[in-house]
Motif scaffolding. Structure first.
Motif, PDB file in Angstrom:
ATOM      1  N   GLY A 167       4.976  -7.959   1.370  1.00  8.49           N
ATOM      2  CA  GLY A 167       5.696  -6.694   1.495  1.00  8.49           C
ATOM      3  C   GLY A 167       5.679  -5.797   0.293  1.00  8.49           C
ATOM      4  O   GLY A 167       6.342  -4.775   0.272  1.00  8.49           O
ATOM      5  N   LYS A 168       4.909  -6.159  -0.739  1.00  2.50           N
ATOM      6  CA  LYS A 168       4.852  -5.338  -1.952  1.00  2.50           C
ATOM      7  C   LYS A 168       3.412  -5.201  -2.426  1.00  2.50           C
ATOM      8  O   LYS A 168       2.591  -6.095  -2.256  1.00  2.50           O
ATOM      9  N   TRP A 169       3.133  -4.072  -3.065  1.00  2.00           N
ATOM     10  CA  TRP A 169       1.851  -3.880  -3.736  1.00  2.00           C
ATOM     11  C   TRP A 169       1.961  -4.458  -5.134  1.00  2.00           C
ATOM     12  O   TRP A 169       2.950  -4.235  -5.821  1.00  2.00           O
ATOM     13  N   ARG A 170       0.969  -5.213  -5.554  1.00  2.07           N
ATOM     14  CA  ARG A 170       0.969  -5.829  -6.882  1.00  2.07           C
ATOM     15  C   ARG A 170      -0.351  -5.513  -7.587  1.00  2.07           C
ATOM     16  O   ARG A 170      -1.378  -5.386  -6.951  1.00  2.07           O
ATOM     17  N   ILE A 171      -0.272  -5.432  -8.908  1.00  5.11           N
ATOM     18  CA  ILE A 171      -1.466  -5.200  -9.713  1.00  5.11           C
ATOM     19  C   ILE A 171      -1.572  -6.294 -10.761  1.00  5.11           C
ATOM     20  O   ILE A 171      -0.597  -6.950 -11.087  1.00  5.11           O
ATOM     21  N   SER A 172      -2.766  -6.457 -11.271  1.00  7.47           N
ATOM     22  CA  SER A 172      -2.929  -7.435 -12.340  1.00  7.47           C
ATOM     23  C   SER A 172      -2.329  -6.860 -13.616  1.00  7.47           C
ATOM     24  O   SER A 172      -2.326  -5.649 -13.826  1.00  7.47           O
ATOM     25  N   PRO A 173      -1.836  -7.720 -14.483  1.00  8.69           N
ATOM     26  CA  PRO A 173      -1.182  -7.244 -15.711  1.00  8.69           C
ATOM     27  C   PRO A 173      -2.129  -6.478 -16.636  1.00  8.69           C
ATOM     28  O   PRO A 173      -1.684  -5.732 -17.492  1.00  8.69           O
ATOM     29  N   GLU A 174      -3.428  -6.652 -16.467  1.00 10.81           N
ATOM     30  CA  GLU A 174      -4.382  -5.991 -17.368  1.00 10.81           C
ATOM     31  C   GLU A 174      -4.523  -4.498 -17.094  1.00 10.81           C
ATOM     32  O   GLU A 174      -5.156  -3.782 -17.845  1.00 10.81           O
ATOM     33  N   THR A 175      -3.969  -4.020 -15.981  1.00 11.92           N
ATOM     34  CA  THR A 175      -4.142  -2.610 -15.632  1.00 11.92           C
ATOM     35  C   THR A 175      -2.846  -1.848 -15.824  1.00 11.92           C
ATOM     36  O   THR A 175      -1.761  -2.418 -15.811  1.00 11.92           O
ATOM     37  N   ASN A 176      -2.969  -0.563 -15.971  1.00 10.04           N
ATOM     38  CA  ASN A 176      -1.787   0.298 -15.997  1.00 10.04           C
ATOM     39  C   ASN A 176      -1.884   1.285 -14.831  1.00 10.04           C
ATOM     40  O   ASN A 176      -1.577   2.446 -14.955  1.00 10.04           O
ATOM     41  N   LEU A 177      -2.302   0.769 -13.706  1.00  7.72           N
ATOM     42  CA  LEU A 177      -2.494   1.531 -12.491  1.00  7.72           C
ATOM     43  C   LEU A 177      -1.142   1.950 -11.907  1.00  7.72           C
ATOM     44  O   LEU A 177      -0.235   1.135 -11.785  1.00  7.72           O
ATOM     45  N   ASP A 178      -1.017   3.228 -11.551  1.00  2.00           N
ATOM     46  CA  ASP A 178       0.203   3.712 -10.899  1.00  2.00           C
ATOM     47  C   ASP A 178       0.054   3.493  -9.397  1.00  2.00           C
ATOM     48  O   ASP A 178      -0.818   4.081  -8.759  1.00  2.00           O
ATOM     49  N   ILE A 179       0.893   2.634  -8.840  1.00  3.51           N
ATOM     50  CA  ILE A 179       0.816   2.332  -7.413  1.00  3.51           C
ATOM     51  C   ILE A 179       2.070   2.796  -6.669  1.00  3.51           C
ATOM     52  O   ILE A 179       2.302   2.410  -5.531  1.00  3.51           O
ATOM     53  N   SER A 180       2.847   3.649  -7.303  1.00  6.31           N
ATOM     54  CA  SER A 180       4.110   4.079  -6.706  1.00  6.31           C
ATOM     55  C   SER A 180       3.910   4.881  -5.419  1.00  6.31           C
ATOM     56  O   SER A 180       4.817   4.969  -4.598  1.00  6.31           O
ATOM     57  N   HIS A 181       2.715   5.447  -5.228  1.00  5.10           N
ATOM     58  CA  HIS A 181       2.453   6.271  -4.045  1.00  5.10           C
ATOM     59  C   HIS A 181       1.959   5.467  -2.835  1.00  5.10           C
ATOM     60  O   HIS A 181       1.812   6.007  -1.751  1.00  5.10           O
ATOM     61  N   LEU A 182       1.723   4.167  -3.002  1.00  4.87           N
ATOM     62  CA  LEU A 182       1.136   3.384  -1.920  1.00  4.87           C
ATOM     63  C   LEU A 182       2.141   3.113  -0.809  1.00  4.87           C
ATOM     64  O   LEU A 182       3.309   2.847  -1.067  1.00  4.87           O
ATOM     65  N   PRO A 183       1.675   3.173   0.443  1.00  3.07           N
ATOM     66  CA  PRO A 183       2.606   3.055   1.567  1.00  3.07           C
ATOM     67  C   PRO A 183       3.033   1.624   1.876  1.00  3.07           C
ATOM     68  O   PRO A 183       2.270   0.675   1.699  1.00  3.07           O
ATOM     69  N   VAL A 184       4.270   1.489   2.312  1.00  2.00           N
ATOM     70  CA  VAL A 184       4.813   0.269   2.912  1.00  2.00           C
ATOM     71  C   VAL A 184       5.792   0.754   3.970  1.00  2.00           C
ATOM     72  O   VAL A 184       6.617   1.629   3.698  1.00  2.00           O
ATOM     73  N   SER A 185       5.687   0.213   5.162  1.00  4.44           N
ATOM     74  CA  SER A 185       6.582   0.631   6.239  1.00  4.44           C
ATOM     75  C   SER A 185       8.030   0.378   5.847  1.00  4.44           C
ATOM     76  O   SER A 185       8.367  -0.704   5.350  1.00  4.44           O
ATOM     77  N   PRO A 186       8.928   1.339   6.107  1.00  2.00           N
ATOM     78  CA  PRO A 186      10.348   1.097   5.841  1.00  2.00           C
ATOM     79  C   PRO A 186      10.903   0.001   6.755  1.00  2.00           C
ATOM     80  O   PRO A 186      11.953  -0.564   6.485  1.00  2.00           O
ATOM     81  N   ASP A 187      10.177  -0.308   7.813  1.00  2.00           N
ATOM     82  CA  ASP A 187      10.591  -1.349   8.758  1.00  2.00           C
ATOM     83  C   ASP A 187       9.923  -2.684   8.469  1.00  2.00           C
ATOM     84  O   ASP A 187       9.980  -3.595   9.301  1.00  2.00           O
ATOM     85  N   TYR A 188       9.292  -2.830   7.314  1.00  2.00           N
ATOM     86  CA  TYR A 188       8.539  -4.057   7.021  1.00  2.00           C
ATOM     87  C   TYR A 188       9.382  -5.309   7.245  1.00  2.00           C
ATOM     88  O   TYR A 188       8.920  -6.276   7.857  1.00  2.00           O
ATOM     89  N   ASP A 189      10.609  -5.329   6.758  1.00  3.30           N
ATOM     90  CA  ASP A 189      11.469  -6.514   6.865  1.00  3.30           C
ATOM     91  C   ASP A 189      11.908  -6.810   8.304  1.00  3.30           C
ATOM     92  O   ASP A 189      12.343  -7.905   8.604  1.00  3.30           O
TER      93      ASP A 189
END
Length: 193
Positions: A167-189
């Motif tokens: 239910g979450k977007w994750r990145i490797s610690p080596e990157t400083n990638l901004d993933i705040s814009h990536l979609p996740v359904s509000p109904d995921y849970d």
């Protein structure tokens, strides 16, 4: 030996597959069964890159087939496109075993299958312009939000991708990638698959 990730090498790989600056096969694809089932951003991608078979030595994933006239006119392909459609706000179809449908549901945004990498899996494009890689281990990766960047990452390798996990977007610690814009359904849970 891998080619370095440069704009010149990306252009060389694409040109070897038949792409050229200003390529537009929309008028040819517009007469197919499936083309108008896609939103404009997917139509634009297919108009520029449709029918390309990117097969080149020196790149990470060198066998990428993008749908063209034959696939877009194939009745089973068209039926798969119809099956894959997830309409936000509708109750989900628990009997639909399509990965495209499933990931569209959990992300809350429609994904479209825009090709296949032989050694890895399908490439999806969402309605907002994000590219995803779905690998054979059933992982979903966000790759990029533009075709040239997605191609560069896929062809030459990159750790600047995000993985969807529990239910979450994750990145490797080596990157400083901004993933705040990536979609996740509000109904995921609430999704009981």
């Amino acid at each position: 030996m891998l080619l370095p990730n440069t704009p010149e090498n990306l252009e060389m790989v694409l040109k070897a597959a038949g792409w050229y600056e200003g390529r537009n096969i929309r008028s040819t694809l517009a007469n197919t069964l499936a083309f108008h089932m896609y939103p404009e951003n997917v139509q634009a991608f297919l108009s520029e890159f449709g029918e390309l078979h990117i097969k080149s030595a020196g790149i990470v994933y060198g066998d990428y087939q993008i749908p063209g006239i034959k696939q877009l006119n194939d009745v089973s392909f068209v039926n798969n496109v119809k099956r894959d459609i997830y309409l936000t706000g509708n109750e989900w179809d628990k009997n639909n075993q399509s990965d495209v449908y499933y990931y569209s549901l959990i992300l809350g945004v429609q994904l479209h299958d825009v090709g296949h990498i032989k050694t890895c899996g399908p490439i999806y494009l969402d309605d907002k312009g994000n590219f995803y890689l779905h690998d054979f281990l059933n992982n979903l990766y966000w790759v990029a939000d533009a075709a040239p960047v997605a191609f560069a990452k896929l062809f030459f390798g990159s750790i600047d991708m995000a993985i969807f996990h529990e239910g979450k977007w994750r990145i490797s610690p080596e990157t400083n990638l901004d993933i705040s814009h990536l979609p996740v359904s509000p109904d995921y849970d609430k999704i009981d698959w």
